[in-house]
Write a protein that holds these residues in place. Structure first.
Motif, short mmCIF file in Angstrom:
data_model
loop_
_atom_site.label_atom_id
_atom_site.label_comp_id
_atom_site.label_asym_id
_atom_site.label_seq_id
_atom_site.Cartn_x
_atom_site.Cartn_y
_atom_site.Cartn_z
N ASP A 110 0.84 -1.20 0.00
CA ASP A 110 0.00 0.00 0.00
C ASP A 110 0.87 1.25 0.00
O ASP A 110 2.09 1.18 -0.17
N ASP A 111 0.24 2.40 0.23
CA ASP A 111 0.97 3.67 0.13
C ASP A 111 2.00 3.85 1.25
O ASP A 111 2.87 4.71 1.16
N THR A 112 1.92 3.04 2.30
CA THR A 112 2.91 3.12 3.38
C THR A 112 4.02 2.09 3.23
O THR A 112 4.92 2.04 4.05
N GLY A 113 3.93 1.26 2.19
CA GLY A 113 4.93 0.21 1.99
C GLY A 113 4.58 -1.10 2.65
O GLY A 113 5.33 -2.07 2.53
N ALA A 114 3.44 -1.15 3.35
CA ALA A 114 3.02 -2.37 4.03
C ALA A 114 2.30 -3.29 3.05
O ALA A 114 1.67 -2.83 2.09
N PRO A 115 2.35 -4.62 3.27
CA PRO A 115 1.58 -5.53 2.42
C PRO A 115 0.09 -5.20 2.50
O PRO A 115 -0.43 -4.94 3.59
N LYS A 116 -0.58 -5.21 1.37
CA LYS A 116 -2.02 -4.93 1.39
C LYS A 116 -2.75 -6.00 2.17
O LYS A 116 -2.37 -7.18 2.15
N ASP A 117 -3.80 -5.59 2.87
CA ASP A 117 -4.58 -6.54 3.63
C ASP A 117 -6.04 -6.11 3.62
O ASP A 117 -6.41 -5.10 3.01
N ALA A 118 -6.88 -6.88 4.28
CA ALA A 118 -8.31 -6.59 4.35
C ALA A 118 -8.88 -7.28 5.58
O ALA A 118 -8.35 -8.31 6.02
N MET A 177 23.46 1.99 7.16
CA MET A 177 22.03 2.19 6.95
C MET A 177 21.25 1.24 7.83
O MET A 177 21.64 0.09 8.01
N ILE A 178 20.17 1.74 8.40
CA ILE A 178 19.26 0.93 9.21
C ILE A 178 17.85 1.20 8.74
O ILE A 178 17.46 2.35 8.53
N ASP A 179 17.08 0.14 8.54
CA ASP A 179 15.69 0.33 8.09
C ASP A 179 14.90 -0.92 8.43
O ASP A 179 15.44 -1.89 8.99
N ASN A 180 13.61 -0.89 8.13
CA ASN A 180 12.79 -2.09 8.30
C ASN A 180 11.75 -2.14 7.19
O ASN A 180 11.39 -1.12 6.60
N VAL A 181 11.28 -3.34 6.89
CA VAL A 181 10.27 -3.55 5.86
C VAL A 181 9.22 -4.51 6.41
O VAL A 181 9.56 -5.46 7.12
N GLU A 182 7.96 -4.23 6.10
CA GLU A 182 6.88 -5.12 6.54
C GLU A 182 6.70 -6.26 5.54
O GLU A 182 6.95 -6.11 4.34
N PHE A 183 6.25 -7.39 6.05
CA PHE A 183 5.99 -8.55 5.19
C PHE A 183 4.97 -9.45 5.87
O PHE A 183 4.61 -9.25 7.03
N ASN A 184 4.51 -10.44 5.15
CA ASN A 184 3.69 -11.48 5.75
C ASN A 184 3.90 -12.77 4.97
O ASN A 184 4.57 -12.79 3.94
N SER A 185 3.34 -13.83 5.47
CA SER A 185 3.32 -15.12 4.78
C SER A 185 1.93 -15.68 4.93
O SER A 185 1.36 -15.66 6.03
N ALA A 186 1.35 -16.15 3.81
CA ALA A 186 -0.05 -16.54 3.88
C ALA A 186 -0.41 -17.55 2.81
O ALA A 186 0.21 -17.62 1.75
#
Length: 378
Positions: free
Chosen positions: A21-29, A222-231
């Motif tokens: 999505d626009d925040t970089g997070a995996p789309k969900d519902a 550099m330090i950062d983080n990224v969102e993810f999921n497994s489904a």
């Protein structure tokens, strides 16, 4: 109501962020009161279109392009015909269909045009070169620009945008705001996929080190983080073979090739977001195709109550089992027991149908169903 060829997929996808999505997070519902992983329909359709082109399942002349860069594409075609500096001629020709380009030669919005339509526009410009290759007034309105064109150019240009027998336009439709007569209703509907179970967002905290750092420099550059999921996802599409045939101007051979190509491409593709970071290349565990005679039936409500993990059962197998139960329940209630063909790697499907061992066999089975519907039209 015409018959529908449906594709139902159960696909377990490893940790990934395929569609964000626009925040970089995996789309969900939220579905059934629980957060689910989600892949949007648009994100699933684009890789299908790319698969058509890259695998050559559909000939290039029977595919479309989604672009604003109409000027650049037509210029390439005209330059091969020896027409130099064709910009003004292109602008004049496009004015015949109420399409105005900006100063960079781009359309005001993304256009979905068949390769064949573009080729015919190039041919139109080439044949009427002298009449079209005049200095265009960029301040003219679309109506004024059109009024200066020869009537035969206007008449021919208005007939060009007929879909061009492009398989992807026929399948997924298009809307042209300035030319509603060139709009095409989609023959295929693609659902947003959802996970069959509840998901929680997860975060990958990562660092990177400067390769040229001196011994005195310590720590990360550099330090950062990224969102993810497994489904485990349930994916669904419904294809109207008679509408597809109409969109392809009655070309049965191309329509059957498009059915085969869609089944194969839909099963073989996923959105490509952050795949260089996650490499979640996981084919489906289950692909089922069914012919519905009365109405399409999305089986997502099989997972309104989320599937919960069991220590000795895979989520994909549990999901296929739940899907089969939903199919049997709804088929009996609504009289939609149309034939199935299934590629099932879980062994959990018990709702009948023809079992196949290769995806190509499943695509061919679907094409045969479409061919029988075409033959039945008389």
């Amino acid at each position: 109501m015409p018959p529908f060829i449906e594709t139902h997929i159960i696909q377990n996808i490893a940790p990934s962020n395929l569609n964000r999505d626009d925040t970089g997070a995996p789309k969900d519902a939220i579905f059934g009161g629980f957060r689910r992983a989600r892949l949007s329909s648009q994100a699933q359709k684009r890789p299908v279109r790319r698969f058509f082109r890259e695998s050559r399942l559909i000939a290039p002349q029977h595919l479309g392009l989604r672009t604003k860069k109409v000027m650049a594409r037509l210029s390439e075609m005209l330059l091969t015909r020896g027409r130099e500096a064709p910009d003004n001629a292109i602008r004049q020709a496009l004015a015949a269909i109420h399409m105005k380009l900006d100063d960079k030669g781009e359309a005001q919005y993304l256009l979905f045009l068949a390769e064949d339509e573009l080729a015919r526009f190039a041919d139109l410009i080439d044949r009427h070169w002298d009449a079209l290759n005049i200095e265009a007034d960029g301040k003219k309105s679309k109506k004024d620009a059109k009024s200066t064109l020869p009537k035969e150019v206007i008449a021919e240009a208005s007939r060009i945008l007929d879909g061009g027998r492009a398989a992807d336009i026929a399948l997924f439709g298009r809307m042209l705001a300035d030319l509603p007569g060139a709009n095409q209703d989609a023959a295929c509907q693609v659902a947003h996929s959802i996970s069959t179970h509840a998901v929680e967002r997860q975060f990958d905290y990562f660092t990177a080190v400067d390769d040229l750092a001196t011994p005195e420099e310590s720590g990360a550059a550099m330090i950062d983080n990224v969102e993810f999921n497994s489904a485990t996802h349930y994916r669904y599409a419904a294809l109207d073979p008679l509408k597809l045939l109409a969109n392809l101007q009655g070309d049965e051979e191309l329509a059957l090739a498009s059915v085969r190509a869609f089944i194969e491409a839909f099963a073989c593709t996923l959105p490509s977001g952050k795949q260089n970071s996650f490499a979640a290349h996981n084919p489906p565990a289950f692909v089922g195709v069914v012919l519905r005679q009365k109405m399409p039936i999305n089986l997502a409500n099989a997972f309104e109550q989320p599937v919960f993990p069991q220590r000795d059962r895979a989520l994909s197998a549990l999901s296929v089992e739940r899907l089969a139960h939903q199919e049997k329940t709804l088929a009996q209630a609504y009289g939609e027991e149309g034939p199935w063909a299934v590629l099932d790697l879980t062994g959990a499907w018990d709702a009948g149908g023809t079992a196949v061992v290769k995806l190509a066999d499943l695509a061919e089975w679907a094409a045969r169903q479409a061919a029988e519907r075409y033959a039945a039209r008389g």
